[in-house]
Design a protein around this motif. Structure first.
Motif, PDB file in Angstrom:
ATOM      1  N   THR A  12      -3.997   7.824   8.147  1.00 43.15           N
ATOM      2  CA  THR A  12      -4.385   8.187   6.782  1.00 43.15           C
ATOM      3  C   THR A  12      -5.257   7.111   6.154  1.00 43.15           C
ATOM      4  N   LEU A  45      -7.073  15.760   6.047  1.00 44.77           N
ATOM      5  CA  LEU A  45      -7.080  16.256   4.672  1.00 44.77           C
ATOM      6  C   LEU A  45      -7.083  15.115   3.665  1.00 44.77           C
ATOM      7  N   ALA A  46      -6.451  14.008   4.019  1.00 44.34           N
ATOM      8  CA  ALA A  46      -6.515  12.842   3.140  1.00 44.34           C
ATOM      9  C   ALA A  46      -7.947  12.342   3.010  1.00 44.34           C
ATOM     10  N   THR A  87      -6.269   8.264  -4.138  1.00 46.24           N
ATOM     11  CA  THR A  87      -6.118   9.263  -3.076  1.00 46.24           C
ATOM     12  C   THR A  87      -5.264   8.728  -1.939  1.00 46.24           C
ATOM     13  N   LEU A  96       2.935  11.203   0.644  1.00 42.41           N
ATOM     14  CA  LEU A  96       3.233  12.472   1.296  1.00 42.41           C
ATOM     15  C   LEU A  96       3.669  12.258   2.746  1.00 42.41           C
ATOM     16  N   VAL A  97       3.023  11.320   3.434  1.00 41.09           N
ATOM     17  CA  VAL A  97       3.438  10.999   4.803  1.00 41.09           C
ATOM     18  C   VAL A  97       4.882  10.494   4.817  1.00 41.09           C
ATOM     19  N   ILE A 122      -1.498   8.695  -2.874  1.00 37.03           N
ATOM     20  CA  ILE A 122      -0.883  10.026  -2.885  1.00 37.03           C
ATOM     21  C   ILE A 122      -0.574  10.501  -1.469  1.00 37.03           C
ATOM     22  N   TRP A 123      -1.525  10.324  -0.568  1.00 38.73           N
ATOM     23  CA  TRP A 123      -1.324  10.843   0.784  1.00 38.73           C
ATOM     24  C   TRP A 123      -0.371   9.989   1.601  1.00 38.73           C
ATOM     25  N   LEU A 151      -2.978  16.200   8.467  1.00 37.62           N
ATOM     26  CA  LEU A 151      -2.659  15.487   7.231  1.00 37.62           C
ATOM     27  C   LEU A 151      -3.630  14.332   6.997  1.00 37.62           C
ATOM     28  N   ALA A 152      -3.908  13.559   8.045  1.00 34.66           N
ATOM     29  CA  ALA A 152      -4.836  12.438   7.906  1.00 34.66           C
ATOM     30  C   ALA A 152      -6.239  12.929   7.574  1.00 34.66           C
ATOM     31  N   SER A 163      -9.892  14.787   0.866  1.00 37.71           N
ATOM     32  CA  SER A 163      -9.545  14.603  -0.544  1.00 37.71           C
ATOM     33  C   SER A 163     -10.256  13.394  -1.128  1.00 37.71           C
ATOM     34  N   VAL A 188      -9.255   7.700   5.081  1.00 36.34           N
ATOM     35  CA  VAL A 188      -9.623   7.530   3.674  1.00 36.34           C
ATOM     36  C   VAL A 188     -10.637   6.407   3.523  1.00 36.34           C
TER      37      VAL A 188
END
Length: 306
Positions: free
Chosen positions: A185, A128-129, A152, A159-160, A155-156, A125-126, A132, A189
């Motif tokens: 995350t 993909l953040a 970005t 989601l977390v 959003i992430w 997840l991190a 993105s 980012v």
């Protein structure tokens, strides 16, 4: 066994992400967990501090919780920083190659530094953040880079938070998993700050990366703490000035300031990666990536403001 988010898969099982000093049998009786092998923290020449026994005979870790990554991770950080510095004049897609490696190391290293392993969902997840954020920066115009990064990130992080609603562990377990996920995350980012700075002023990326490349190996030398840090910071400033001269920057103050900021962030990243008896895996991930990951937002801000 545990899930990737630190939720116990069975009642009474220890949560992922916490060093278990005690285990439990099927009947619930306490039994000591196997001791970690000596030398699991630090690089080859170092040994972890000794351990004693606390109340009830449970093993306790004693000594300093700080074990610096050492020369091998510093050499990898140097190589990654050189790749960033060389790729900056070639454009955003060239910067993307070392940046993706930096973000992958940051995501995995931060979870392992927090004792959470395996944490495949959180690491994915991190990462993909970060990907993105890279994609957003490559598609927006220069004046919208800050909006792309913060949007970005928002959003992430949301989601977390939503995924943590599935966590049925204790309050401490949920808090630990949530803070680790949000921090990983944010770091991945913000590492995209190198890509954002390349759109604004690519010279800043080369200067900041050169400063990190100079500071980290010097900090890894076996010197006393304060003199080593001062020497590393001075080397970062000098490398920044040299990189500024090579890239044609006329303002020496700008090059020195970016070099000093990147060098200081690199030292903070090394300190964070040295905490709490980390394993060799931590040193080869967080110890490599955190100096650069923390320097990225500083380089981006200075490139945009100055």
């Amino acid at each position: 066994s545990t899930t990737a988010w630190g939720v116990p898969a069975q009642p009474g099982a220890p949560a992922a992400g916490h060093t278990a000093l005690e285990g439990t049998t099927a009947e619930g009786a306490a039994r000591p967990a196997p001791a970690r092998p000596t030398g699991s923290g630090g690089h080859g020449r170092r040994r972890r501090p000794g351990s004693g026994h606390g109340p009830g005979g449970v093993a306790e870790r004693t000594g300093s919780p700080i074990i610096e990554p050492g020369l091998r991770p510093a050499a990898l950080t140097l190589a990654l920083a050189v790749l960033l510095a060389v790729a900056a004049p070639l454009g955003g897609f060239a910067v993307l190659v070392p940046l993706l490696l930096l973000q992958a190391l940051t995501a995995a290293g931060w979870y392992r530094l927090n004792g959470m392993w395996p944490a495949r969902q959180g690491i994915a997840l991190a990462f993909l953040a970060g990907v993105s954020a890279d994609a957003a920066l490559l598609t927006v115009r220069e004046e919208h880079t800050d909006t792309a990064l913060l949007g970005t990130l928002g959003i992430w992080v949301l989601l977390v938070l939503l995924l943590q609603l599935r966590n049925r562990g204790s309050a401490d377990e949920r808090l630990h998993a949530l803070t680790a996920g949000v921090a990983a995350t944010v770091l991945t980012v913000f590492a995209a700050g190198f890509l954002a700075a390349a759109d604004v002023r690519w010279e800043a990326v080369s200067i900041g990366a050169a400063a990190v490349a100079a500071a980290v190996p010097l900090r890894a030398l076996p010197l006393p703490g304060l003199p080593s840090a001062v020497l590393a910071l001075l080397a970062a400033v000098g490398a920044g000035l040299g990189a500024g001269w090579l890239t044609g920057v006329d303002d020496a103050g700008f090059a020195a300031l970016v070099g000093a900021a990147a060098g200081l962030c690199a030292l903070v990243g090394l300190r964070a990666a040295s905490y709490d008896w980390p394993s060799r895996f931590v040193h080869m991930t967080a110890g490599v990536s955190l100096p650069l990951a923390l320097a990225a937002p500083a380089v981006h801000v200075l490139a945009s403001v100055l």
